[in-house]
Design a protein around this motif. Structure first.
Motif, PDB file in Angstrom:
ATOM      1  N   UNK A 189       0.786  -1.242   0.000  1.00  0.00           N
ATOM      2  CA  UNK A 189       0.000   0.000   0.000  1.00  0.00           C
ATOM      3  C   UNK A 189       0.814   1.286   0.000  1.00  0.00           C
ATOM      4  N   UNK A 190       1.966   1.310   0.667  1.00  0.00           N
ATOM      5  CA  UNK A 190       2.771   2.543   0.677  1.00  0.00           C
ATOM      6  C   UNK A 190       3.368   2.804  -0.700  1.00  0.00           C
ATOM      7  N   UNK A 191       3.879   1.762  -1.326  1.00  0.00           N
ATOM      8  CA  UNK A 191       4.392   1.898  -2.690  1.00  0.00           C
ATOM      9  C   UNK A 191       3.295   2.363  -3.639  1.00  0.00           C
ATOM     10  N   UNK A 192       2.121   1.769  -3.528  1.00  0.00           N
ATOM     11  CA  UNK A 192       1.001   2.156  -4.392  1.00  0.00           C
ATOM     12  C   UNK A 192       0.624   3.630  -4.191  1.00  0.00           C
ATOM     13  N   UNK A 193       0.699   4.084  -2.927  1.00  0.00           N
ATOM     14  CA  UNK A 193       0.295   5.454  -2.611  1.00  0.00           C
ATOM     15  C   UNK A 193       1.288   6.488  -3.129  1.00  0.00           C
TER      16      UNK A 193
ATOM     17  N   UNK B 132      -1.945   5.387   3.827  1.00  0.00           N
ATOM     18  CA  UNK B 132      -1.861   4.192   2.987  1.00  0.00           C
ATOM     19  C   UNK B 132      -2.402   2.937   3.658  1.00  0.00           C
ATOM     20  N   UNK B 133      -2.269   2.855   4.977  1.00  0.00           N
ATOM     21  CA  UNK B 133      -2.720   1.670   5.704  1.00  0.00           C
ATOM     22  C   UNK B 133      -2.892   2.029   7.179  1.00  0.00           C
ATOM     23  N   UNK B 134      -3.571   1.165   7.888  1.00  0.00           N
ATOM     24  CA  UNK B 134      -3.780   1.351   9.327  1.00  0.00           C
ATOM     25  C   UNK B 134      -2.565   0.826  10.085  1.00  0.00           C
ATOM     26  N   UNK B 135      -2.152   1.538  11.142  1.00  0.00           N
ATOM     27  CA  UNK B 135      -1.021   1.065  11.945  1.00  0.00           C
ATOM     28  C   UNK B 135       0.270   1.097  11.143  1.00  0.00           C
TER      29      UNK B 135
END
Length: 357
Positions: free
Chosen positions: A69-73, A92-95
């Motif tokens: 998710x971080x890469x995608x964001x 990008x994501x939880x936690x």
């Protein structure tokens, strides 16, 4: 100047000696080294080390968050839209605070390199930093020996790990105090190891001894905020929150509600430099000084913490000795005894071969 790709590499780094606290004992660490590659060839470096008992993350979960998710964001984002990019990491994501910290650090490194300034220059300051040295929890004689050795190496502030047994903890500090110079100051870190009433009783007893204790860090469970306040209100020594503090929202409640006297900011807990800056500023508004700390991490992320601490006016205490425990040469910083030196090269000044594409 767009984010072209993001890569992550996992490696293990052995420690020079076992590191023991009330929560865990380790002989090596895992480091997730993150690279953010821009379309103009600039590479931003970051890293994270998992600490399951504190952040709940593993090396695998950090890799998955960064490469998912971080890469995608971030992919395709213009680095000139810097605040937007930082916000995308957090959303990008939880936690996954350590994974976010690694990406945040890499983004700050890339932005500093793009502007051709050191990270401390981008953040706006470079005050002098002197770190304490951590003393692992052990039997009193071994802790006294380690403390004497650290003091002999020029560390005049020792962060002593305690928290397994209040009576034994008293004996530990008594033994340490008997072998170190009178001017050496102590910081006690219980790592959530005491109950509130135990903490009050023990701290009051220590206060009568004239042992040169600066403050007590996280005496009770992270979730026991009322217990923190109970201790803070009943002792003279300052009480610092560590594991109770993960975000600016936590900082607002802890400081405005006077739960503690001090805050320990760690990039791996809060998700990176951007959130750390908010925490320190909120604390400043409420008159609460901060310390910059670190987990057992590589020098890549610790140097990022040092750049942040050098720039923010409300960071007054420094616990940045983690690289000195590792069996590798520090990157992005150098130590002269307890003094931490940052460089004038762009970004973090990190060029480790293991962080290559």
């Amino acid at each position: 100047m767009y984010v072209q790709s993001i890569k992550a590499v996992k490696r293990k780094i052995p420690l020079l000696a076992p590191f023991k606290t009330a929560l865990r004992s380790v002989t090596e660490i895992e480091s997730i080294d993150v690279s953010i590659i821009l379309d103009n060839g600039i590479i931003g470096r970051g890293s994270a080390s998992p600490t399951m008992v504190i952040t709940g993350e593993s090396a695998e979960s950090i890799m998955a968050a960064v490469c998912g998710p971080i890469k995608d964001a971030l992919t395709g984002i213009n680095i000139m839209d810097f605040q937007d990019a930082l916000g995308r990491i957090q959303a990008a994501c939880i936690g996954n605070s350590s994974a976010k910290a690694a990406a945040d650090i890499a983004l700050f490194d890339a932005r500093s390199k793009q502007l051709n300034v050191p990270l401390w220059g981008l953040l706006g300051g470079r005050k002098s930093i002197t770190t304490c040295m951590t003393i692992s929890v052990d039997h009193p004689e071994k802790m006294a020996e380690d403390s004497s050795h650290a003091a002999g190496r020029g560390f005049n502030v020792l962060k002593v790990k305690v928290g397994s047994d209040p009576e034994l903890d008293f004996e530990r500090i008594e033994a340490i105090r008997s072998v170190i110079p009178i001017e050496t100051r102590l910081r006690l870190d219980a790592n959530q190891g005491w109950k509130p009433k135990q903490a009050v009783s023990l701290i009051r007893r220590m206060e009568t001894m004239g042992w040169g204790i600066e403050f007590i860090e996280q005496p009770v469970k992270a979730s026991d905020w009322e217990g923190l306040k109970y201790v803070t209100e009943r002792v003279e020594l300052p009480i610092m929150a560590d594991e109770s503090l993960f975000s600016a929202r936590d900082a607002l409640k802890l400081t405005a509600g006077k739960y503690v006297d001090l805050l320990n900011i760690k990039l791996m807990k809060c998700g990176g430099i951007n959130e750390a800056w908010k925490i320190a500023s909120l604390a400043e508004v409420n008159g609460i000084p901060c310390m910059i700390g670190s987990m057992m991490e590589s020098s890549v992320s610790v140097s990022a913490a040092a750049h942040f601490a050098a720039a923010h006016p409300n960071v007054h205490y420094f616990d940045l000795d983690a690289p000195l425990w590792l069996n590798e040469q520090p990157e992005g910083m150098q130590y002269e005894g307890s003094k931490v030196e940052l460089f004038h090269s762009p970004g973090l000044g990190v060029h480790t071969a293991s962080l290559s594409q």
